[in-house]
Design a protein around this motif. Sequence first.
Motif, short mmCIF file in Angstrom:
data_model
loop_
_atom_site.label_atom_id
_atom_site.label_comp_id
_atom_site.label_asym_id
_atom_site.label_seq_id
_atom_site.Cartn_x
_atom_site.Cartn_y
_atom_site.Cartn_z
N PHE A 135 29.74 32.45 -28.57
CA PHE A 135 30.01 31.97 -26.96
C PHE A 135 29.01 31.43 -26.39
CE2 PHE A 135 32.44 35.64 -28.34
CZ PHE A 135 33.53 35.04 -28.36
N THR A 193 41.79 38.12 -20.22
CA THR A 193 41.99 39.35 -21.43
C THR A 193 41.79 38.63 -22.48
OG1 THR A 193 43.82 40.67 -21.94
CG2 THR A 193 44.58 38.36 -21.52
N THR A 227 39.15 39.14 -24.26
CA THR A 227 37.75 38.80 -23.87
C THR A 227 36.97 39.41 -25.14
OG1 THR A 227 38.28 38.89 -21.51
CG2 THR A 227 35.94 38.12 -22.18
N GLU A 254 37.12 45.47 -30.03
CA GLU A 254 36.38 44.00 -30.12
C GLU A 254 36.78 43.15 -28.88
OE1 GLU A 254 36.33 42.10 -34.26
OE2 GLU A 254 37.74 40.97 -32.80
N VAL A 255 37.96 43.36 -28.38
CA VAL A 255 38.24 42.49 -26.96
C VAL A 255 38.48 43.36 -25.91
CG1 VAL A 255 39.56 40.73 -28.39
CG2 VAL A 255 40.86 42.64 -27.82
N TYR A 260 43.76 32.88 -32.10
CA TYR A 260 42.98 32.58 -30.93
C TYR A 260 42.33 31.14 -31.31
CZ TYR A 260 38.99 33.93 -34.06
OH TYR A 260 38.10 34.20 -34.96
N GLY A 261 41.30 30.69 -30.28
CA GLY A 261 41.09 29.37 -30.31
C GLY A 261 42.13 28.46 -30.18
N ASN A 273 50.66 21.09 -32.53
CA ASN A 273 51.31 20.27 -31.21
C ASN A 273 50.17 19.28 -30.91
OD1 ASN A 273 53.63 21.67 -31.26
ND2 ASN A 273 53.00 23.00 -29.35
N GLN A 275 55.74 30.55 -21.65
CA GLN A 275 54.70 29.80 -21.49
C GLN A 275 55.20 28.28 -21.38
OE1 GLN A 275 50.79 30.85 -22.61
NE2 GLN A 275 52.31 32.25 -21.25
N ALA A 326 59.55 24.88 -33.31
CA ALA A 326 58.44 25.11 -34.24
C ALA A 326 58.59 26.71 -34.71
CB ALA A 326 57.28 24.79 -33.85
N GLY A 333 48.56 37.22 -29.09
CA GLY A 333 47.44 38.31 -29.16
C GLY A 333 48.44 39.81 -29.00
N VAL A 342 48.52 41.55 -32.24
CA VAL A 342 47.50 42.36 -33.05
C VAL A 342 46.94 43.49 -32.02
CG1 VAL A 342 46.60 40.40 -34.48
CG2 VAL A 342 45.52 40.66 -32.21
C1 LIG Z 1 41.29 38.94 -31.26
C2 LIG Z 1 41.50 38.05 -30.00
C3 LIG Z 1 40.28 37.54 -29.42
C4 LIG Z 1 40.36 36.66 -28.47
N1 LIG Z 1 39.26 36.23 -27.83
C5 LIG Z 1 39.27 35.47 -26.80
C6 LIG Z 1 38.13 35.35 -25.71
O1 LIG Z 1 37.04 35.57 -26.18
N2 LIG Z 1 38.23 34.44 -24.68
C7 LIG Z 1 39.73 34.11 -24.39
O2 LIG Z 1 39.67 33.25 -23.27
N3 LIG Z 1 40.66 34.26 -25.11
C8 LIG Z 1 40.48 34.95 -26.17
N4 LIG Z 1 41.88 35.06 -26.94
C9 LIG Z 1 43.01 34.90 -26.58
C10 LIG Z 1 43.54 33.79 -27.39
O3 LIG Z 1 43.10 32.39 -27.11
C11 LIG Z 1 45.25 33.65 -27.09
O4 LIG Z 1 45.83 34.86 -27.78
C12 LIG Z 1 45.94 32.38 -27.53
O5 LIG Z 1 45.61 31.56 -26.81
C13 LIG Z 1 47.41 32.62 -27.83
O6 LIG Z 1 47.94 33.17 -26.57
P1 LIG Z 1 48.74 34.68 -26.51
O7 LIG Z 1 48.28 35.51 -26.96
O8 LIG Z 1 49.14 34.79 -24.83
O9 LIG Z 1 50.17 33.81 -26.98
P2 LIG Z 1 51.40 32.95 -26.52
O10 LIG Z 1 50.86 32.06 -25.88
O11 LIG Z 1 52.26 33.82 -25.81
O12 LIG Z 1 51.91 32.63 -27.96
C14 LIG Z 1 52.98 33.45 -28.58
C15 LIG Z 1 53.45 32.69 -29.68
O13 LIG Z 1 54.08 31.31 -29.21
C16 LIG Z 1 53.43 30.22 -29.95
N5 LIG Z 1 53.57 29.08 -28.84
C17 LIG Z 1 53.25 28.89 -27.61
N6 LIG Z 1 53.67 27.71 -27.04
C18 LIG Z 1 53.93 27.18 -28.23
C19 LIG Z 1 54.57 25.84 -28.33
N7 LIG Z 1 54.57 25.04 -27.19
N8 LIG Z 1 55.11 25.52 -29.34
C20 LIG Z 1 55.03 26.24 -30.34
N9 LIG Z 1 54.65 27.56 -30.31
C21 LIG Z 1 54.12 28.12 -29.49
C22 LIG Z 1 51.89 30.44 -30.26
O14 LIG Z 1 51.57 29.67 -31.22
C23 LIG Z 1 52.43 31.91 -30.61
O15 LIG Z 1 52.78 32.13 -31.86
C24 LIG Z 1 41.52 36.01 -28.09
C25 LIG Z 1 42.62 36.53 -28.71
C26 LIG Z 1 42.76 37.35 -29.87
C27 LIG Z 1 43.94 37.73 -30.50
#
Ligand SMILES: Cc1cc2nc3c(=O)[nH]c(=O)nc-3n(C[C@H](O)[C@H](O)[C@H](O)COP(=O)(O)OP(=O)(O)OC[C@H]3O[C@@H](n4cnc5c(N)ncnc54)[C@H](O)[C@@H]3O)c2cc1C
Lengths: 399, 378
Positions: free
Chosen positions: A92, A158, A160, A211-212, A381-382, A390, B272, B282, B343, B346
């Motif tokens: 970070f 969230t 985080t 962790e988060v 993540y990431g 995409n 989303q 996908a 997220g 998990v």
């Molecule tokens: C352990 C962990 C640590 C993390 N740490 C951080 C952190 O430190 N800081 C931070 O800011 N964030 C963090 N994240 C958040 C992480 O970046 C998000 O979980 C991630 O961006 C996915 O968002 P979401 O969980 O809301 O899933 P959603 O966006 O709701 O996605 C759900 C599913 O739909 C799919 N999907 C969504 N849109 C599309 C599309 N257009 N086409 C195809 N498939 C799609 C996704 O790939 C996923 O499989 C963390 C997440 C986890 C699980």
Amino acid sequence: MDVTFSKDEIAFRDEVRDFFQTEYPADLLDKQNRGISLSKDDYVRSMKALHKRGWAGVNWPVEYGGTGWSPVQKYLFAIEMAEANALDIIAFGLNMVGPVIYTFGTEEQKQRFLPDILASNVWWCQGYSEPGSGSDLASLKMRADRAGDHYIVNGTKTWTTLGQFADWIFLLARTTTDVARRQEGISFLLVDMSTPGVSVKPIITIEGDHEVNEIHFEDVKVPVENLVGEEGKGWTYGKVLLQHERTNIAGVARSKVRLNRLYEQTKNSIRGAAPLSDDRNFMRRLAAVEVELKALEYTELRTLAAVASGTAPGPESSILKIKGTELQQAIDTLYVDAAGYYSLPFVPEQYGPDFAGERLGDGAETKTLLKYFNYRKASIYGGSNEIQKNIISKHVLGL
Amino acid sequence: MRQAMNFSLDDTQTMLADSIEKFIENDYDFESRQKYSGSDTGFSIDVWKMFAELGWTAVPFSEDDGGFGGSPIDVMIMMQRFGRALIVEPYLANIILSGGILRRAANAEQRERWLHPIIAGDLHASLAFVEPQGRYDLANIATTASAEGDGWILDGRKGYVLNGRNAELLLVPARTSGAQSDADGITLFAIDASTDGVSIDDYPTVDGHQAAEIVLDDVRVDSEAVIGNVDAGFAALDATIDDATLAVCAEAVGIMQVLKDKTVEYAKNRIQFGVPIGSFQALQHRMVDMLTDCEQSQSLLMWATMVNAAGQSDAKRAISAIKYKIGTTGRKVGEEAVQIHGGMGVSWELDIAHYFKRLVTIGQIFGNADWHLDKLAA
Ligand SMILES: Cc1cc2nc3c(=O)[nH]c(=O)nc-3n(C[C@H](O)[C@H](O)[C@H](O)COP(=O)(O)OP(=O)(O)OC[C@H]3O[C@@H](n4cnc5c(N)ncnc54)[C@H](O)[C@@H]3O)c2cc1C
């Protein structure tokens, strides 16, 4: 094209190897090798040891205290670090907000923040995701409303990671709602976590760890000088950071070392009548992962070389992220399969620093199944792997 | 005229299915499950008593044993539903594993003494079928039993003894002759868990169940502890593990269906980019794959269960086929469910993670996918 290392590069590699053997804290390597759970202080000490040697800013330019290393040097460093089983660098500060500040920050911000990042005096966390905005980050709702020489920040971040340890958080927040594109009007802010109105709530994940976190911001006053770059242009900075994050996530060196250790383990673990290395199904799967990993190693080297010739990592970094995390997860799976029944105990306390008894289920790695569950996050993540695809289809293939 | 192919349940089977579904709906939500799992026993004693009162613990046993005379199909019906609710009560340890050994190999007196209280829900028992060095090879038994006078002395170590925390009776396969991985020369012993020299180190498992490592150090038992004939215990052990494998596959198919349904539901509701994520092709195709894998697994499960019920010669092959399927595409369905939940997938708070953990665990026990693929290719 040449795959051999020069004399200088070999000397560099030896220097790095020597550092991890003699200067890096031995107790940390011992903890790692015994699979003991790590504390905040362990990570800080590890990064401070690198800093003392001048190696904390691996990717940083020399003028800000970075190494200025060539791609090959970075590659060799990563391999040696993984071979030594040193602790991972917490990204970070060093790999995320640091590069944003030295690229887009003011002179004053650079002087104020960069030295503490480099020295790991300050722990940073990343405030991008929100409950309603994960993949669709540009839909984020956190508000930062200008009030004189402050912003008033309201909203919820969230997932985080390690926010419970953090002194500072970097945020994407909306400073204007009256915009043509949703990506506009988002600003990049640096916020002291001890500001009144910031509250951190743990989220426990699948493997049982904390962790988060979910972090609430209620009327949090943030001085205007903590805005990075231009107001409303945070999306651009945030994206650059994400591309750095993606290359870092790939973890090729660590995966290589883990795979080698697994090979050794298969020879030594007597399972029934024969060692696991006699199990053709298992060994074939292991070999298949090795092939992909070798390919990725060279894909990464090619990307690093492109970066060295002046370009920031582009959409190709998405390939590294997808493949890198898939391979990490494939290796996790192999470890789990190797452990058989002994992947199943759920005894986190046996990995505590003070645990004295006999541990259940140790192989070349510990906590195999817990790690497998935890690392499901890597494809989420990431920017999830779907989102990476995409990006590639749009920006690389032009679809 | 009786039809050759029939995949529907008969009246008694429908009643059994309905009663379990009603119980789950009224009395076994996810919060209760988590509470029972986290309790001192690791499950609910009251729920277990109720299983006995409703006759569910009696299903696989003959009427002579006070059972219901049920077939593998009845067990499948139950386990699949237990899977849907992630039930943590020790049906596998007490009924399928311990009950399976006793009903196959025990004499009348032993049945009276142990099997009947197990069925009544009064006695907890477990079969120690895993040894640390044995991996999935049931015959690889290093625990020894040597004759002394009228009795036996046992020494060795057992792993992953299910419900080890509560087991009062241990069923222990031990080597009485032959080499370490010979099928011949294995004898089954029934040992009171409180016998001197038995030490039980129990631990929670990742799936919210619990098990134990057990060390037998100079454990002395009399000749009545022998279940079946000396040196000839393997057949009952092997057949019991086959039953157990089928049982957990049924549980796994139940879990897969829940994961698929919940994922589809989530994808319809999670917005989303201004649309439900379920509108992205996908993800759509991957949920279609999940559905296909659920259906394919259900088919293999029914085939394997029916050929077992009919005692056909390809029964073992069928069991390996469904177990391989669960170990590969079953795990995949779980991974996809988590991935599509993002997220949330998990997070400990949501049930998805816990269904996934149980599904992966099932893939790891009674032979993983590689093990069963080997059997199929042999
Ligand atoms: C352990 C962990 C640590 C993390 N740490 C951080 C952190 O430190 N800081 C931070 O800011 N964030 C963090 N994240 C958040 C992480 O970046 C998000 O979980 C991630 O961006 C996915 O968002 P979401 O969980 O809301 O899933 P959603 O966006 O709701 O996605 C759900 C599913 O739909 C799919 N999907 C969504 N849109 C599309 C599309 N257009 N086409 C195809 N498939 C799609 C996704 O790939 C996923 O499989 C963390 C997440 C986890 C699980």
